[in-house]
Write a protein that holds these residues in place. Structure first.
Motif, PDB file in Angstrom:
ATOM      1  N   VAL A  27      -1.815  14.459   7.530  1.00 46.04           N
ATOM      2  CA  VAL A  27      -0.967  14.908   6.429  1.00 46.04           C
ATOM      3  C   VAL A  27      -0.057  16.007   6.967  1.00 46.04           C
ATOM      4  CG1 VAL A  27      -0.883  16.002   4.160  1.00 46.04           C
ATOM      5  CG2 VAL A  27      -2.698  14.354   4.687  1.00 46.04           C
ATOM      6  N   GLU A  28       1.253  15.815   6.783  1.00 47.18           N
ATOM      7  CA  GLU A  28       2.233  16.784   7.289  1.00 47.18           C
ATOM      8  C   GLU A  28       3.220  17.141   6.173  1.00 47.18           C
ATOM      9  OE1 GLU A  28       5.983  16.961  10.435  1.00 47.18           O
ATOM     10  OE2 GLU A  28       4.402  15.448  10.690  1.00 47.18           O
ATOM     11  N   SER A  62       8.216  11.441  -8.795  1.00 43.96           N
ATOM     12  CA  SER A  62       7.472  11.191  -7.565  1.00 43.96           C
ATOM     13  C   SER A  62       7.877   9.851  -6.975  1.00 43.96           C
ATOM     14  CB  SER A  62       5.963  11.205  -7.848  1.00 43.96           C
ATOM     15  OG  SER A  62       5.230  10.876  -6.698  1.00 43.96           O
ATOM     16  N   VAL A  63       8.193   9.843  -5.681  1.00 46.30           N
ATOM     17  CA  VAL A  63       8.662   8.641  -4.986  1.00 46.30           C
ATOM     18  C   VAL A  63       7.838   8.439  -3.725  1.00 46.30           C
ATOM     19  CG1 VAL A  63      10.610   7.495  -3.874  1.00 46.30           C
ATOM     20  CG2 VAL A  63      10.999   8.947  -5.865  1.00 46.30           C
ATOM     21  N   SER A  64       7.414   7.216  -3.457  1.00 40.91           N
ATOM     22  CA  SER A  64       6.765   6.865  -2.198  1.00 40.91           C
ATOM     23  C   SER A  64       7.699   5.990  -1.383  1.00 40.91           C
ATOM     24  CB  SER A  64       5.440   6.138  -2.443  1.00 40.91           C
ATOM     25  OG  SER A  64       5.662   4.893  -3.068  1.00 40.91           O
ATOM     26  N   LEU A  65       7.806   6.286  -0.097  1.00 42.14           N
ATOM     27  CA  LEU A  65       8.718   5.587   0.819  1.00 42.14           C
ATOM     28  C   LEU A  65       7.873   4.932   1.906  1.00 42.14           C
ATOM     29  CD1 LEU A  65      11.177   8.589   1.142  1.00 42.14           C
ATOM     30  CD2 LEU A  65      11.547   6.569  -0.264  1.00 42.14           C
ATOM     31  N   ASN A  66       7.856   3.588   1.906  1.00 39.56           N
ATOM     32  CA  ASN A  66       7.010   2.838   2.835  1.00 39.56           C
ATOM     33  C   ASN A  66       7.862   1.949   3.731  1.00 39.56           C
ATOM     34  OD1 ASN A  66       4.007   3.236   1.810  1.00 39.56           O
ATOM     35  ND2 ASN A  66       5.315   3.027   0.009  1.00 39.56           N
ATOM     36  N   PRO A  67       8.093   2.369   4.974  1.00 40.83           N
ATOM     37  CA  PRO A  67       8.852   1.519   5.898  1.00 40.83           C
ATOM     38  C   PRO A  67       7.983   0.395   6.437  1.00 40.83           C
ATOM     39  CG  PRO A  67       8.142   3.505   7.011  1.00 40.83           C
ATOM     40  CD  PRO A  67       7.700   3.648   5.579  1.00 40.83           C
ATOM     41  N   PRO A  68       8.573  -0.602   7.120  1.00 39.80           N
ATOM     42  CA  PRO A  68       7.764  -1.660   7.725  1.00 39.80           C
ATOM     43  C   PRO A  68       6.744  -1.092   8.698  1.00 39.80           C
ATOM     44  CG  PRO A  68      10.085  -2.258   7.725  1.00 39.80           C
ATOM     45  CD  PRO A  68      10.018  -0.829   7.303  1.00 39.80           C
ATOM     46  N   ILE A  98       8.712  17.027   0.476  1.00 37.53           N
ATOM     47  CA  ILE A  98       8.525  15.803   1.258  1.00 37.53           C
ATOM     48  C   ILE A  98       7.251  15.959   2.081  1.00 37.53           C
ATOM     49  CG2 ILE A  98       9.468  14.258   3.000  1.00 37.53           C
ATOM     50  CD1 ILE A  98      12.247  15.147   2.222  1.00 37.53           C
ATOM     51  N   VAL A  99       6.367  14.979   1.964  1.00 34.91           N
ATOM     52  CA  VAL A  99       5.086  14.999   2.679  1.00 34.91           C
ATOM     53  C   VAL A  99       4.918  13.679   3.410  1.00 34.91           C
ATOM     54  CG1 VAL A  99       2.579  15.250   2.470  1.00 34.91           C
ATOM     55  CG2 VAL A  99       4.092  16.508   0.922  1.00 34.91           C
ATOM     56  N   PHE A 100       4.511  13.739   4.688  1.00 33.85           N
ATOM     57  CA  PHE A 100       4.236  12.548   5.478  1.00 33.85           C
ATOM     58  C   PHE A 100       2.736  12.270   5.464  1.00 33.85           C
ATOM     59  CE2 PHE A 100       8.191  13.552   8.186  1.00 33.85           C
ATOM     60  CZ  PHE A 100       8.976  12.787   7.354  1.00 33.85           C
ATOM     61  N   HIS A 101       2.387  10.995   5.287  1.00 33.90           N
ATOM     62  CA  HIS A 101       1.006  10.540   5.362  1.00 33.90           C
ATOM     63  C   HIS A 101       0.887   9.479   6.449  1.00 33.90           C
ATOM     64  CE1 HIS A 101      -0.333  11.689   0.989  1.00 33.90           C
ATOM     65  NE2 HIS A 101      -0.163  12.731   1.777  1.00 33.90           N
ATOM     66  N   GLU A 102      -0.233   9.493   7.152  1.00 30.72           N
ATOM     67  CA  GLU A 102      -0.547   8.447   8.127  1.00 30.72           C
ATOM     68  C   GLU A 102      -1.930   7.911   7.820  1.00 30.72           C
ATOM     69  OE1 GLU A 102       0.092   9.461  12.230  1.00 30.72           O
ATOM     70  OE2 GLU A 102       1.797  10.742  11.717  1.00 30.72           O
ATOM     71  N   LYS A 103      -2.004   6.578   7.736  1.00 33.78           N
ATOM     72  CA  LYS A 103      -3.255   5.923   7.394  1.00 33.78           C
ATOM     73  C   LYS A 103      -3.284   4.544   8.027  1.00 33.78           C
ATOM     74  CE  LYS A 103      -5.928   4.382   3.354  1.00 33.78           C
ATOM     75  NZ  LYS A 103      -5.941   4.293   1.875  1.00 33.78           N
ATOM     76  N   ARG A 106      -0.235   3.408   9.938  1.00 32.24           N
ATOM     77  CA  ARG A 106       1.041   3.313   9.230  1.00 32.24           C
ATOM     78  C   ARG A 106       1.460   4.696   8.759  1.00 32.24           C
ATOM     79  NH1 ARG A 106       1.717  -1.545   5.085  1.00 32.24           N
ATOM     80  NH2 ARG A 106       3.815  -0.722   5.305  1.00 32.24           N
ATOM     81  N   ARG A 107       2.768   4.965   8.831  1.00 36.66           N
ATOM     82  CA  ARG A 107       3.309   6.240   8.383  1.00 36.66           C
ATOM     83  C   ARG A 107       4.232   6.002   7.197  1.00 36.66           C
ATOM     84  NH1 ARG A 107       6.834  11.019  11.381  1.00 36.66           N
ATOM     85  NH2 ARG A 107       5.299  12.654  10.980  1.00 36.66           N
ATOM     86  N   HIS A 108       4.000   6.764   6.137  1.00 41.22           N
ATOM     87  CA  HIS A 108       4.874   6.691   4.974  1.00 41.22           C
ATOM     88  C   HIS A 108       5.094   8.105   4.444  1.00 41.22           C
ATOM     89  CE1 HIS A 108       0.804   6.593   3.239  1.00 41.22           C
ATOM     90  NE2 HIS A 108       1.335   7.191   2.183  1.00 41.22           N
ATOM     91  N   ALA A 109       5.987   8.233   3.490  1.00 42.89           N
ATOM     92  CA  ALA A 109       6.347   9.548   2.972  1.00 42.89           C
ATOM     93  C   ALA A 109       6.277   9.560   1.454  1.00 42.89           C
ATOM     94  CB  ALA A 109       7.750   9.945   3.434  1.00 42.89           C
ATOM     95  N   HIS A 110       6.019  10.742   0.924  1.00 42.39           N
ATOM     96  CA  HIS A 110       6.074  10.991  -0.517  1.00 42.39           C
ATOM     97  C   HIS A 110       7.094  12.097  -0.756  1.00 42.39           C
ATOM     98  CE1 HIS A 110       2.468   8.636  -1.650  1.00 42.39           C
ATOM     99  NE2 HIS A 110       2.046   8.980  -0.446  1.00 42.39           N
TER     100      HIS A 110
END
Length: 428
Positions: A27-28, A62-68, A98-103, A106-110
């Motif tokens: 979490v960043e 609140s928005v979630s951004l999920n790239p390929p 803006i917060v980055f999550h990795e799981k 995969r990396r996505h942002a909120h």
């Protein structure tokens, strides 16, 4: 980039969710801007406090951004996406996080905005935001040259791999080879002297002796398939009766089906428990490897962050030393040297920031590739275990019906038989 959004309240709950490390391996907090506080939870409290001066209940966007999952996306791409959202939805200038999550590799942002306009103390209206975000998502796919999902081109097209567990097609059981069945029954026939020995030999191979509908002997599989015994062994009915005795002395097909269910169902329950235990044991080393990798990656990122912070301080001191003070500083202003030095310092600071970002992005990309390779092993193991358990659950359900009804359901078996290649028919 898949973009999903909602208007909501619950700032504290959302902040705790964004900082949750149980579900996310990394979490960043990338940005907290427009707030008095510079930390996430403090900004969430500010957004809630500000909303109390209005009648707005859903004061957050609140928005979630999920790239390929296969793409290595730089932070600037996420920032560009957030800027597009602000411009299209009228949120420009609103405080955001803006917060980055990795799981699972995969990396996505909120991204979270406060909807409250501090000048008018009213909430920003967001009409048709889902349609607008869908258009932004398509533009991001085109701008970055990513392969666009079929669902974007035609909503009716869906990837079956994204179905729920109930929609997932269960693994089909392999069909019994008639030639192998015939050879097995003939071997039991040749090795047996009487009906009891023959029935015992069949059961040792998963087959059962029964009385058919036409009062002849038949061989029955544990799946409910019934085959005429005389055709399997190539003998006439009289010869079979002479060796095995009166067909009425053995169970009927219905009774045999019920007997199979009563015999097999308890064993399947043990098989299910065993399959779960084996699946759990198979996942243990992978989970341990995942935890070790998470700790190693966190340590590598902290080491890089510390080195960059130390280098930043050293470079900042060097840039500050160029700016002279006192009489020399006044002279530099008069001669224009001060402005040249300031411009040089600003350019070096900008390039240093870009360099540090590039280094961190390279490290994160390398780690994501390692994590994705491990995730492919985890997914493969999960799918193997799921297929096995689904098959066992299906079989257990079938045999429980057998115990209640005394017969097998033939419809699903007939459908699978019609779609699968079979050997020569043996008859019943």
């Amino acid at each position: 980039m898949i973009v999903k959004a909602s208007q909501r309240s619950g700032a504290k709950q959302l902040g705790l969710h964004l900082l949750k490390t149980e579900e996310n391996e990394h979490v960043e907090i990338h940005e907290v801007s427009g707030f008095m506080s510079d930390d996430l939870m403090g900004a969430m409290k500010e957004a809630h406090a500000l909303s109390l001066g209005t009648k707005c209940k859903q004061y957050l966007f609140s928005v979630s951004l999920n790239p390929p999952s296969t793409e290595s996306v730089r932070p600037e791409v996420f920032e560009h996406a957030c800027n597009m959202i602000e411009e299209r939805l009228g949120l420009t200038g609103q405080p955001r996080m803006i917060v980055f999550h990795e799981k699972e590799g995969r990396r996505h942002a909120h991204a979270v905005w406060s909807r409250i306009d501090t000048e008018t103390m009213t909430a920003k209206s967001l009409p048709f935001f889902k349609q607008k975000l869908n258009g932004i998502a398509k533009e991001l796919y085109l701008e970055n040259g990513w392969s666009m999902p079929d669902g974007f081109r035609d909503p009716k097209l869906r990837d079956p791999r994204n179905f729920t567990l109930d929609e997932w097609q269960q693994a089909k059981r392999a069909q019994l080879d008639p030639r192998e069945l015939k050879a097995t029954v003939q071997d039991c026939w040749n090795r047996s002297d009487n009906g009891a020995a023959f029935a015992k030999a069949l059961e040792e191979r998963g087959l059962f002796l029964a009385q058919g509908d036409r009062r002849g002997h038949v061989a029955m599989t544990i799946d409910g398939e019934v085959f005429a015994l005389s055709r399997l062994i190539g003998k006439k009915g009289k010869e079979v009766t002479a060796k095995l005795g009166d067909p009425q002395s053995v169970r009927s097909v219905a009774d045999t089906a019920r007997y199979i269910g009563e015999t097999i169902a308890p064993r399947l329950s043990r098989y299910i428990s065993e399959a779960k235990r084996v699946a759990s044991n198979a996942m243990k080393p992978l989970n341990e490897q995942r935890q070790n990798m998470k700790g190693q990656h966190q340590q590598e990122r902290k080491l890089l962050s510390d080195k960059q912070q130390q280098r930043h301080l050293t470079e900042q001191q060097a840039r500050s030393a160029r700016v002279r003070t006192g009489a020399k500083g006044v002279w530099d202003i008069l001669t224009g040297r001060y402005f040249k030095v300031r411009k040089q310092n600003e350019m070096e600071a900008h390039f240093s920031l870009q360099r540090d970002r590039a280094q961190r992005h390279d490290l994160v990309s390398t780690q994501l590739k390692e994590r994705q390779a491990l995730q492919s092993q985890i997914v493969a193991q999960r799918e193997r275990s799921a297929r096995q358990l689904l098959g066992l659950y299906r079989d257990a359900s079938q045999y429980r019906r057998v115990m209640r009804e005394g017969h097998f359901e033939r419809e699903s078996r007939d459908q699978s038989r019609s779609s699968a290649p079979r050997g020569p028919e043996l008859g019943r």
